[in-house]
Design an enzyme around this catalytic site. Structure first.
Site, PDB file in Angstrom:
ATOM      1  CD  GLU A  14       7.449   0.724 -22.335  1.00  0.00           C
ATOM      2  OE1 GLU A  14       7.812   0.854 -23.823  1.00  0.00           O
ATOM      3  OE2 GLU A  14       7.515   0.116 -21.178  1.00  0.00           O
ATOM      4  CB  SER A 150      11.915   2.218 -22.872  1.00  0.00           C
ATOM      5  OG  SER A 150      12.290   2.454 -21.526  1.00  0.00           O
ATOM      6  CE1 TYR A 221      14.130  -2.137 -32.365  1.00  0.00           C
ATOM      7  CE2 TYR A 221      14.045  -1.753 -29.423  1.00  0.00           C
ATOM      8  CZ  TYR A 221      13.403  -2.618 -31.201  1.00  0.00           C
ATOM      9  OH  TYR A 221      14.224  -4.339 -30.612  1.00  0.00           O
ATOM     10  NE  ARG A 260       8.823  -5.343 -30.609  1.00  0.00           N
ATOM     11  CZ  ARG A 260       9.121  -4.307 -30.558  1.00  0.00           C
ATOM     12  NH1 ARG A 260       8.238  -3.810 -30.698  1.00  0.00           N
ATOM     13  NH2 ARG A 260       9.496  -4.982 -30.007  1.00  0.00           N
ATOM     14  CG  ASP A 262      11.923  -7.813 -28.855  1.00  0.00           C
ATOM     15  OD1 ASP A 262      11.542  -7.943 -30.198  1.00  0.00           O
ATOM     16  OD2 ASP A 262      12.019  -6.386 -28.225  1.00  0.00           O
ATOM     17  CD  GLU A 276      12.100  -7.455 -24.093  1.00  0.00           C
ATOM     18  OE1 GLU A 276      11.209  -6.696 -23.766  1.00  0.00           O
ATOM     19  OE2 GLU A 276      12.884  -6.734 -23.590  1.00  0.00           O
ATOM     20  CG  ASN A 278       7.767  -6.156 -26.623  1.00  0.00           C
ATOM     21  OD1 ASN A 278       8.280  -5.295 -25.153  1.00  0.00           O
ATOM     22  ND2 ASN A 278       8.973  -6.581 -26.651  1.00  0.00           N
ATOM     23  N   GLY A 282       4.790  -0.927 -29.918  1.00  0.00           N
ATOM     24  CA  GLY A 282       4.646   0.133 -30.025  1.00  0.00           C
ATOM     25  C   GLY A 282       3.546  -0.333 -31.218  1.00  0.00           C
TER      26      GLY A 282
END
Lengths: 318, 446
Positions: A14, A150, A221, A260, A262, A276, A278, A282
């Site tokens: 990433e 990702s 995304y 974040r 999800d 998950e 993060n 980003g």
């Protein structure tokens, strides 16, 4: 005013997103009047840190090294306070298997799953257990590498025949993979940001695929292939439940600063489950956390300043 | 808790501004992977890079000094869109080397060969128009076709290049559907990425077919002069005499890609449109670069560099092929190019080379995943390997590392499915006996 080193780039898959996150963070820090040094993380990381002697490091790295606790351990060793989660929370978030076990142990909902290390297949005959697993999860199953931020390496296997190739693909990214029940439903992302009064959940973002292959993770995304709605068009009770679930996840995994989470809202049952978390999502112009923060009235500059203050307040663990 | 706003907010602040054609421009995970291949610790067989160190720095300096002394003001000025007359004379000479007879007024100098692909699409392709290409095709043409919203139909290849019989049948089918392709894109000689060369018979049939159907062919020929064995074959342009063939040439592989100079020779009405397209794109190609090339050709020794490059690349190709033989599993197959820069290898179908690249990068080695050469997701089990831009030791080590990660995945798949991996490599007697034979691109029937 602080002397801030922004850690970005690195050798993770990433890298490109990280460079964009880092650039945006540097701009924001400079606008706030800080003395900013950008560092593309590589073999000279420790010497760069000891040479520049920053007051604090803003970690804008995603994926391997930067998001899995490795860089955080180094920062603690060198004695530089840093933003966001510490090593143990990073490890729990980065390793989807560990995260899901932790959530399950805490009674938080996450799709049913089975995980394997490469050793399990190489030396313990795990392949013989595959039919039983497939029976329990039902098709399609989702096959994921444990540690990949990702969409890379994530596959849907619609039938048993496609499971072995999906597992081979997932092992390209990690030494541990998981097979997960596929949840058909709406994809939600809830960003959590710490504040003076504890962690706050931001407005819910929904990722809405625009036609095409709904199993195409790469599209998720990407501008033009997925639309994002914020706040998501949900019943108020569902919004509250999603935000509470994200906050609970954040606490159980031990996150700090921001993260974040999800989620899936399953169409058939109306149930929310955690896919998950993060630890360093980003932070680009099109990333979900900054946009959710803005929807809540928190500008990117204010977010960056807050996260920096939290890092300085925590200091370096003894 | 942040208070949600009353109306839904579209978070894609820029999405509404993008042209529809940008949807054909994919920013893919593969591109993120490719970004890492450029890191210094990575042995990259992914590039298409010539070995520019072959060109001595002092020669470059002397040529620069010469341009500065003889033509400084002109070299810094704009030039004609179609290119400098003096440079066109050099191009006539290069094309004559491959048996092509072209007049200076049939040429347009471009910013690399890549610009020719862009200009041809710009001139010929409306959204939804059919373009025919080889499968696999040059990965660098894929985003260009996408940007012009072409509907690309890819024609299978074998050891003798594009299957012209399949092309013919496909064109019949398209005609029945009322769709006439705008052009057929081909790299007939030492194809990128497949490494194969179109046979003389197929060249003749392709040219005849283009004439019969009144279809344009874009012949991309960057590597024709980089032949390491066998007799040269006439370019399509020579067979067709410029009636339906648009020719693309470049200085990138016979001199240096940093100059960004290429050219096209095309039927005059097409050339005029291409010229207009180029005016809109960049007015003219680098005048300084054009003067540099002219000064270089004035020394009358451009064939010497070419001979050095041929010797160097031939050895590297042999090292790559030997290393593949040693380190790739029995179930893998690959082409044996007689020139050019690339080998195309195909693995068992359960291996996805995009994922494999992620694994290989952990061992600091890179290649181009086969999917980059298709517009429809095919090619997942193949890879392109470059041998021109990497030294012999790195080639050996790079192939060893790729072979290791493939072996890992072959073993894992075998464990997962309970089937034994394929037996040890069969002796490639047939392939060795006939130097012209190339392992077929398709691994298995069906």
């Amino acid at each position: 005013m602080s002397r801030v080193v922004v850690l970005e780039g690195g050798r993770s898959l990433e890298r490109q997103v990280s460079l964009r996150s880092g650039a945006r963070v540097r701009d924001a820090l400079e606008a706030l009047g800080h003395d900013v040094i950008g560092v593309d993380v590589g073999p000279d990381l420790v010497s760069r840190l000891t040479d520049t002697r920053p007051d604090v490091a803003f970690v804008a790295l995603h994926g391997r090294d930067g998001e899995d606790g490795t860089v955080q351990e180094i920062l603690e060793l060198v004695g530089v306070p840093y933003t966001a989660s510490g090593p143990s929370a990073c490890m729990r978030c980065m390793d989807k298997v560990l995260a899901k076990h932790t959530l399950r142990d805490a009674g938080l909902p996450t799709p049913e799953f089975y995980a394997f290390s490469q050793t399990a297949f190489d030396s313990l005959g795990a392949a013989q257990a595959l039919p039983a697993i497939e029976e329990r999860l039902a098709f399609p199953v989702v096959v994921k590498p444990a540690a990949q931020g990702s969409a890379l390496g994530i596959r849907f296997a619609p039938t048993a025949e496609e499971v072995p190739a999906a597992i081979v693909a997932a092992f390209s990214y990690d030494t541990k993979v998981l097979l997960e029940r596929h949840v058909a439903g709406r994809e939600l992302a809830v960003s959590v940001i710490d504040g003076r009064d504890g962690a706050e959940a931001m407005p819910v973002v929904e990722a809405i695929p625009l036609g095409g292959d709904r199993y195409d993770f790469e599209a998720r995304y990407e501008i033009g292939r997925t639309a994002f709605a914020c706040p998501a068009d949900l019943e108020p009770a569902t919004t509250r439940a999603a935000q509470e679930l994200a906050l609970a996840t954040y606490r159980v995994l031990g996150c700090y600063g921001f993260a974040r989470v999800d989620l899936m809202l399953e169409t058939a049952t109306g149930e929310l489950t955690v896919l998950e978390a993060n630890a360093i999502p980003g932070l680009t112009e099109t990333s979900l956390l900054p946009l959710a923060a803005e929807a809540a009235g928190l500008t990117f500059g204010a977010f960056v300043e807050r996260v920096l203050d939290l890092a300085l307040a925590r200091g370096v663990p003894a | 808790m942040g208070r949600p706003r009353s109306s839904a907010r579209d978070l894609e602040r820029y999405a509404g501004l993008f042209a529809r054609r940008t949807q054909g421009m994919k920013s893919s995970a593969m591109r993120d992977l490719m970004a890492i291949t450029a890191r210094p610790e990575v042995i990259s067989l992914a590039g298409g890079l010539p070995d520019t160190s072959t060109f001595p720095a002092e020669d470059v300096a002397a040529l620069m000094a010469r341009v500065a002394a003889d033509a400084s003001a002109r070299a810094l000025q704009y030039g004609p869109t179609e290119g400098m007359d003096e440079l066109k004379e050099c191009i006539v000479e290069v094309m004559a080397e491959e048996g092509m007879d072209v007049g200076p007024d049939e040429l347009l100098v471009t910013t690399g060969g890549q610009q020719v692909i862009d200009l041809v699409c710009k001139t010929l392709v409306d959204p939804g128009d059919v373009v025919v290409a080889e499968g696999p095709t040059y990965p660098g043409a894929v985003p260009t076709f996408g940007a012009y919203e072409a509907d690309v139909v890819q024609i299978e290849m074998d050891a003798d290049g594009m299957r012209v019989d399949i092309l013919d049948a496909t064109l019949d089918r398209l005609e029945r559907e009322g769709r006439r392709p705008k052009f057929i894109y081909t790299v007939p000689t030492f194809q990128n990425p497949a490494g194969v060369t179109m046979s003389l018979d197929r060249r003749r049939r392709l040219v005849a077919l283009a004439k019969r159907r009144e279809l344009l062919v874009l012949e991309d020929n960057p590597y024709g002069l980089l032949r390491y064995e066998g007799d040269p074959l006439p370019p399509l342009y020579a067979l067709d005499r410029g009636e339906y063939v648009i020719y693309l040439g470049t200085f990138s592989k016979i001199l240096a890609p940093g100059l960004r100079l290429g050219w096209t020779a095309a039927p005059r009405p097409v050339l005029e449109k291409l010229n207009l397209g180029k005016q809109g794109a960049d007015l003219c190609s680098s005048t300084f670069g054009q003067h540099f090339v002219c000064a270089y050709f004035a020394q009358r020794n451009w064939r010497d560099l070419l001979a050095r490059l041929r010797g160097l690349y031939r050895e590297r190709r042999d090292v790559l092929l030997d290393s593949l033989e040693e380190h790739f599993p029995a179930a893998a197959e690959w082409t044996r190019p007689r020139g050019g820069l690339f080998v195309w290898a195909t693995l068992p179908e359960y291996i996805d080379t995009t994922d494999l690249l992620a694994r290989a990068l952990r061992d600091h080695v890179a290649f181009v995943p086969g999917r980059a050469a298709y517009l429809d997701g095919r090619g997942a089990a193949s890879m392109r390997l470059n041998f021109s831009g990497v030294g012999e030791d790195d080639l050996r080590e790079g192939v060893r590392r790729i072979g290791k990660v493939i072996a890992e995945q072959v073993q894992l798949y075998s464990t997962l499915t309970g089937t034994p991996p394929e037996p040890a490599r069969r002796p490639q007697a047939a392939a060795e006996a006939d130097g012209a034979r190339i392992v077929p691109l398709r691994r298995r029937a069906g």
